[in-house]
Design a protein around this motif. Structure first.
Motif, PDB file in Angstrom:
ATOM      1  N   ALA A 114       1.428  -1.037   0.039  1.00 33.79           N
ATOM      2  CA  ALA A 114       0.416  -0.606  -0.628  1.00 33.79           C
ATOM      3  C   ALA A 114       0.932   0.837   0.228  1.00 33.79           C
ATOM      4  CB  ALA A 114      -1.334   0.151   1.432  1.00 33.79           C
ATOM      5  N   THR A 115       2.669   1.442   0.592  1.00 33.03           N
ATOM      6  CA  THR A 115       3.073   2.458   0.480  1.00 33.03           C
ATOM      7  C   THR A 115       3.410   3.428  -0.363  1.00 33.03           C
ATOM      8  OG1 THR A 115       3.257   1.821   3.022  1.00 33.03           O
ATOM      9  CG2 THR A 115       4.809   3.405   1.968  1.00 33.03           C
ATOM     10  N   VAL A 116       3.642   1.629  -1.381  1.00 34.95           N
ATOM     11  CA  VAL A 116       4.231   1.798  -2.475  1.00 34.95           C
ATOM     12  C   VAL A 116       3.139   2.416  -3.575  1.00 34.95           C
ATOM     13  CG1 VAL A 116       5.578   0.889  -5.102  1.00 34.95           C
ATOM     14  CG2 VAL A 116       5.859   0.086  -2.583  1.00 34.95           C
ATOM     15  N   ALA A 117       1.884   1.760  -3.589  1.00 35.18           N
ATOM     16  CA  ALA A 117       0.946   2.802  -4.117  1.00 35.18           C
ATOM     17  C   ALA A 117       0.576   4.096  -4.069  1.00 35.18           C
ATOM     18  CB  ALA A 117      -0.509   1.588  -4.108  1.00 35.18           C
ATOM     19  N   ALA A 118       0.297   4.503  -2.786  1.00 40.00           N
ATOM     20  CA  ALA A 118       0.241   5.643  -2.289  1.00 40.00           C
ATOM     21  C   ALA A 118       1.548   6.355  -2.522  1.00 40.00           C
ATOM     22  CB  ALA A 118      -0.055   5.368  -1.084  1.00 40.00           C
ATOM     23  N   TYR A 119       2.692   5.953  -2.826  1.00 38.63           N
ATOM     24  CA  TYR A 119       3.743   6.835  -3.239  1.00 38.63           C
ATOM     25  C   TYR A 119       3.929   7.307  -4.526  1.00 38.63           C
ATOM     26  CZ  TYR A 119       8.837   7.488  -3.185  1.00 38.63           C
ATOM     27  OH  TYR A 119      10.009   8.621  -3.377  1.00 38.63           O
ATOM     28  N   GLY A 120       3.506   6.781  -5.421  1.00 37.16           N
ATOM     29  CA  GLY A 120       3.140   6.757  -6.612  1.00 37.16           C
ATOM     30  C   GLY A 120       2.842   7.141  -6.985  1.00 37.16           C
ATOM     31  N   THR A 121       1.529   7.702  -6.593  1.00 39.15           N
ATOM     32  CA  THR A 121       0.932   8.706  -7.191  1.00 39.15           C
ATOM     33  C   THR A 121       0.657   9.642  -6.682  1.00 39.15           C
ATOM     34  OG1 THR A 121      -0.809   8.432  -4.410  1.00 39.15           O
ATOM     35  CG2 THR A 121      -1.475   7.131  -6.362  1.00 39.15           C
ATOM     36  N   THR A 160      -1.985   6.913   4.392  1.00 37.41           N
ATOM     37  CA  THR A 160      -2.914   6.398   3.622  1.00 37.41           C
ATOM     38  C   THR A 160      -3.221   4.800   3.742  1.00 37.41           C
ATOM     39  OG1 THR A 160      -3.783   8.613   2.377  1.00 37.41           O
ATOM     40  CG2 THR A 160      -3.575   6.899   0.940  1.00 37.41           C
ATOM     41  N   ALA A 161      -1.738   5.147   3.073  1.00 34.17           N
ATOM     42  CA  ALA A 161      -1.118   3.339   3.153  1.00 34.17           C
ATOM     43  C   ALA A 161      -1.603   2.718   4.528  1.00 34.17           C
ATOM     44  CB  ALA A 161       0.215   3.434   3.045  1.00 34.17           C
ATOM     45  N   ALA A 162      -1.495   2.970   5.577  1.00 31.25           N
ATOM     46  CA  ALA A 162      -2.504   2.624   6.884  1.00 31.25           C
ATOM     47  C   ALA A 162      -3.340   1.873   6.224  1.00 31.25           C
ATOM     48  CB  ALA A 162      -2.116   2.548   8.164  1.00 31.25           C
ATOM     49  N   ASP A 163      -4.816   2.800   6.120  1.00 25.75           N
ATOM     50  CA  ASP A 163      -6.017   3.023   5.917  1.00 25.75           C
ATOM     51  C   ASP A 163      -6.376   2.397   5.235  1.00 25.75           C
ATOM     52  OD1 ASP A 163      -6.190   4.930   7.810  1.00 25.75           O
ATOM     53  OD2 ASP A 163      -6.527   6.586   6.486  1.00 25.75           O
ATOM     54  N   ALA A 164      -5.274   2.101   3.791  1.00 25.65           N
ATOM     55  CA  ALA A 164      -5.483   1.024   2.737  1.00 25.65           C
ATOM     56  C   ALA A 164      -5.418  -0.117   3.038  1.00 25.65           C
ATOM     57  CB  ALA A 164      -4.561   1.953   1.293  1.00 25.65           C
ATOM     58  N   GLN A 187      12.280  23.008  -3.665  1.00 25.68           N
ATOM     59  CA  GLN A 187      11.166  22.423  -2.897  1.00 25.68           C
ATOM     60  C   GLN A 187      10.331  21.586  -3.334  1.00 25.68           C
ATOM     61  OE1 GLN A 187      10.052  26.664  -4.473  1.00 25.68           O
ATOM     62  NE2 GLN A 187      11.314  27.612  -3.177  1.00 25.68           N
ATOM     63  N   VAL A 188      10.626  21.327  -4.405  1.00 27.28           N
ATOM     64  CA  VAL A 188       9.136  20.309  -4.460  1.00 27.28           C
ATOM     65  C   VAL A 188       9.605  18.696  -3.507  1.00 27.28           C
ATOM     66  CG1 VAL A 188       8.308  18.203  -6.828  1.00 27.28           C
ATOM     67  CG2 VAL A 188       8.899  20.988  -6.759  1.00 27.28           C
ATOM     68  N   GLN A 189      10.811  18.789  -3.702  1.00 30.76           N
ATOM     69  CA  GLN A 189      10.951  17.632  -2.519  1.00 30.76           C
ATOM     70  C   GLN A 189      10.803  17.891  -0.938  1.00 30.76           C
ATOM     71  OE1 GLN A 189      12.199  14.254  -3.411  1.00 30.76           O
ATOM     72  NE2 GLN A 189      11.848  14.765  -5.198  1.00 30.76           N
ATOM     73  N   ALA A 190      10.991  19.194  -1.116  1.00 34.60           N
ATOM     74  CA  ALA A 190      10.521  19.453   0.543  1.00 34.60           C
ATOM     75  C   ALA A 190       8.666  19.377   1.071  1.00 34.60           C
ATOM     76  CB  ALA A 190      10.588  21.412   0.707  1.00 34.60           C
ATOM     77  N   LEU A 191       7.846  19.466  -0.481  1.00 36.50           N
ATOM     78  CA  LEU A 191       6.706  19.197  -0.297  1.00 36.50           C
ATOM     79  C   LEU A 191       6.453  18.014  -0.435  1.00 36.50           C
ATOM     80  CD1 LEU A 191       4.135  20.785  -2.890  1.00 36.50           C
ATOM     81  CD2 LEU A 191       3.766  18.524  -2.274  1.00 36.50           C
ATOM     82  N   LEU A 192       7.211  16.629  -0.476  1.00 31.62           N
ATOM     83  CA  LEU A 192       7.096  15.403  -0.869  1.00 31.62           C
ATOM     84  C   LEU A 192       7.085  15.199   0.712  1.00 31.62           C
ATOM     85  CD1 LEU A 192       8.288  14.027  -4.297  1.00 31.62           C
ATOM     86  CD2 LEU A 192       5.585  14.442  -3.374  1.00 31.62           C
ATOM     87  N   VAL A 193       8.156  16.006   1.700  1.00 27.98           N
ATOM     88  CA  VAL A 193       9.056  15.207   2.805  1.00 27.98           C
ATOM     89  C   VAL A 193       7.279  15.730   3.698  1.00 27.98           C
ATOM     90  CG1 VAL A 193       9.893  16.020   4.082  1.00 27.98           C
ATOM     91  CG2 VAL A 193      11.193  15.498   1.702  1.00 27.98           C
ATOM     92  N   GLY A 194       6.759  16.622   3.511  1.00 31.10           N
ATOM     93  CA  GLY A 194       5.743  17.435   4.381  1.00 31.10           C
ATOM     94  C   GLY A 194       4.546  16.632   4.195  1.00 31.10           C
TER      95      GLY A 194
END
Length: 257
Positions: A177-184, A217-221, A202-209
């Motif tokens: 689920a983590t791989v799937a959520a991360y890819g989206t 999301t992955a845990a819920d999925a 800055q975009v990478q910092a956004l992803l960190v956030g």
């Protein structure tokens, strides 16, 4: 147990499955003036994670469950997934029955995911990405039960292929689920750098956030995967569906979707 390197490998955008050719709907959103800067990109990614991310991750986790039946969250925490995958490998006397059950479940999942993907263009994209991922999966894990995927026109949906591929790699349902959520979110974020000329740092910092939201999301999925196919998440983004259909009519575009 799988090593952390396998999870990183499958989550890597350079994995040969064609993900780099897709913007996750961002190209159309940029053209419509709905995403114009870092702040609006963040809102777009958060919305995508809560909709397509949750649904895709839940169906990938459910496909993983079909490949590794009987594994609960507690068993995953105890580290027994690898043993279960080994126990379910070819050569067991009940292999035909297990294959039939897996095929039935995957067929149900494919139908339910089709119903949750309102835009015909996005259904086509999901199956196209599934075919690309399947080619890589068969080359790397030739003994995985990919033959149990539904023989639908265009191939199986990408999350179903991902679930089987992650199970073959020995990853847990939560890892899947983590791989799937991360890819989206990562694919669309990378597209944002190209489409808007944003600072990649800055975009990478956004992803960190967004990392905590992605993990949540992955845990819920992963938890939702215990439910029958018809009760899996069905979060929708109608505007993204409209954008996808418009984007498909363009003669010139940077991304396939």
């Amino acid at each position: 147990m799988a090593t952390p390197s396998l999870l990183l490998l499958l989550a890597d955008g350079r994995f040969p499955a064609g993900a780099h050719a897709h913007s996750g709907g961002l190209e159309a959103a940029v053209a419509a003036g709905r995403v114009t800067d870092l702040a609006s990109l963040e809102a777009f990614l958060a919305g995508r994670l809560a909709t397509a991310g949750l649904v895709g991750a839940a169906f990938a986790a459910a496909a993983h469950r079909a490949a590794v039946p009987g594994i609960t969250g507690a068993a995953e925490s105890a580290g027994t997934v690898g043993a279960a995958v080994t126990a379910g490998s070819a050569g067991r006397s009940d292999a035909p029955a297990r294959s039939a059950a897996r095929s039935s479940t995957l067929a149900q999942l494919d139908v339910e995911l089709d119903a949750r993907t309102a835009a015909p263009t996005l259904r086509t994209v999901s199956r196209r990405q599934g075919r690309a991922l399947l080619r890589a999966g068969r080359a790397i894990w030739p003994d995985a039960p990919f033959g149990d995927l539904p023989a639908t026109p265009g191939g199986a949906h990408q999350p179903l292929v991902l679930g089987l591929l992650c199970a073959a790699a020995g990853l847990s349902r939560l890892d899947t689920a983590t791989v799937a959520a991360y890819g989206t979110v990562t694919g669309a974020a990378s597209a944002g750098v190209r489409l808007l000329g944003l600072d990649p740092y800055q975009v990478q910092a956004l992803l960190v956030g967004l990392a905590d939201a992605c993990d949540g999301t992955a845990a819920d999925a992963a938890r939702a995967a215990d439910d029958p196919p018809e009760r899996l998440p069905s979060a929708a983004a109608p505007l993204a569906d409209i954008h996808a259909e418009i984007h498909a009519t363009w003669e010139v575009r940077l991304f396939a979707s």
